[in-house]
Design an enzyme around this catalytic site. Sequence first.
Site, mmCIF file in Angstrom:
data_model
loop_
_atom_site.group_PDB
_atom_site.id
_atom_site.type_symbol
_atom_site.label_atom_id
_atom_site.label_comp_id
_atom_site.label_asym_id
_atom_site.label_seq_id
_atom_site.Cartn_x
_atom_site.Cartn_y
_atom_site.Cartn_z
ATOM 1 N N LYS A 1 0.737 -1.209 -0.059
ATOM 2 C CA LYS A 1 0.042 -0.064 -0.022
ATOM 3 C C LYS A 1 0.891 1.175 0.009
ATOM 4 C CE LYS A 1 -3.672 -2.420 0.533
ATOM 5 N NZ LYS A 1 -4.886 -2.186 -0.706
ATOM 6 N N ASP B 1 -0.753 0.152 -4.413
ATOM 7 C CA ASP B 1 -2.061 0.597 -4.391
ATOM 8 C C ASP B 1 -2.033 1.554 -3.442
ATOM 9 O OD1 ASP B 1 -4.773 0.363 -4.149
ATOM 10 O OD2 ASP B 1 -4.769 -1.764 -3.202
ATOM 11 N N ASN C 1 -5.393 2.991 -3.319
ATOM 12 C CA ASN C 1 -6.672 3.069 -2.713
ATOM 13 C C ASN C 1 -7.641 4.370 -2.953
ATOM 14 O OD1 ASN C 1 -5.369 0.823 -0.825
ATOM 15 N ND2 ASN C 1 -7.359 0.242 -1.208
ATOM 16 N N GLU D 1 -2.113 0.730 -8.695
ATOM 17 C CA GLU D 1 -3.674 0.496 -8.471
ATOM 18 C C GLU D 1 -4.367 1.684 -7.697
ATOM 19 O OE1 GLU D 1 -4.020 -3.558 -7.059
ATOM 20 O OE2 GLU D 1 -5.791 -2.980 -5.677
ATOM 21 N N GLU E 1 -11.885 -2.467 -8.501
ATOM 22 C CA GLU E 1 -12.254 -3.254 -7.209
ATOM 23 C C GLU E 1 -13.779 -2.420 -6.633
ATOM 24 O OE1 GLU E 1 -8.705 -2.644 -4.988
ATOM 25 O OE2 GLU E 1 -10.127 -1.997 -3.178
ATOM 26 N N ASP F 1 -14.348 -7.572 -9.206
ATOM 27 C CA ASP F 1 -14.521 -8.593 -8.070
ATOM 28 C C ASP F 1 -15.957 -9.264 -8.129
ATOM 29 O OD1 ASP F 1 -14.988 -9.633 -5.288
ATOM 30 O OD2 ASP F 1 -13.396 -8.152 -4.775
ATOM 31 N N HIS G 1 -9.841 -8.446 -7.656
ATOM 32 C CA HIS G 1 -9.733 -8.279 -6.446
ATOM 33 C C HIS G 1 -10.121 -9.342 -5.485
ATOM 34 C CE1 HIS G 1 -11.328 -5.795 -2.852
ATOM 35 N NE2 HIS G 1 -10.136 -5.545 -2.940
HETATM 36 MG MG LIG Z 1 -6.823 -2.593 -3.981
#
Ligand SMILES: [Mg+2]
Length: 370
Positions: free
Chosen positions: A174, A203, A205, A229, A255, A278, A305
């Site tokens: 992350k 990632d 987010n 990501e 996701e 996902d 995901h």
């Molecule tokens: Mg993610």
Amino acid sequence: MKIKELTPFILHVPVTRDEIADSTHAITHWGMPGVMITAEDGTTGYGYTGTHAFLPLDRVIVDCIEHTFGPLLIGKDVMQVESLNETMIKYSPALWVGRGGITQMAISAIDIALWDLKAKVLQMPLWKLLGGQEDTHLEAYNTDAGWLNWPQELLVDDCRKQVEEAGFRGIKIKVGKASAVEDLQRVEVVRKAIGDDIKLMVDANGRWDLNHATRVGVRLQDFDIIWFEEPMWHHDINGHAQLARQISTPIALGELLYSIDDFRHFINAGAVHFVQVDAVRVGGITQWWKVADLAYGHRLPVVPHHGDGGQAQLHLGIAHAGCPSLEYIPWTRRCFVEPMTVVDGMYQVPRENGAGTTLKPEAMEQFGVK
Ligand SMILES: [Mg+2]
């Protein structure tokens, strides 16, 4: 064979260590609001969605399963999964209040349970029903070593162990600290620790704006990052398309997209390179497959995901030609009769009939909430 009854459930399963965090959320449990669907002969299919274990909203999801969609399903043929999916999306009262979020997650849980049930009635694993073959090699990449609240020392130690001891060939960490300098330092030390042969992904987010994402994104090319990501807000198609033109690292997202239309818009805009559909959010296995076909038609890889803990999506990854790898997070393994398993960085092919979602009775007792 007809559907006889639906029995909703909610599980809250603890995550690794006490708490994990990304750039926008910290959680202690993974939520699994879901449903058991039983056919006339007593065969039961299990399906669920994935949440941050916030009980008031998990209750809304299972209420939606039971009272909005349940009446549409009782007495219907368990083989008609695709037409039931179409009915739930297009011809239910949810049309005016949903098409994303709670209602689509409820549909997802039901659809997964129906595919599990169908494969059990036909006495085969879901991957076989979907046309997959036994000797498929599906790579796993590990996300559970790279949380944002891990101090740098723990982050490096965990990532190294997942590669050297557990055999993973891919790691995702992350990013999204207040300081871009700190984010890039964390990427640099992990890259050094795992070596150049291991795939590394980052990632954010959905935390950043275009300026920040570009500033970090141009630096990622120094560390051979496979994908960047969710750099920006989940529905910002134009922003991601612009970022894709400005940096060389490929973009992954999906996701938090809830329909095939969302994916089509991102793909058409050139705003996504790795498609992260996902099944627990997009409308179940039925809609997952349609999105994977769409991606395949554009020669874009599908890397799902992990909202289902990988149990059902492992079957999809084995069966669909467009899926080279699947995320790995082991929190919910202990709940299942046949937990997804990785050996030397590759997923084992499941043997049990169904979609891999059958819960152990003791998991219901231990993690069940009302
Ligand atoms: Mg993610």
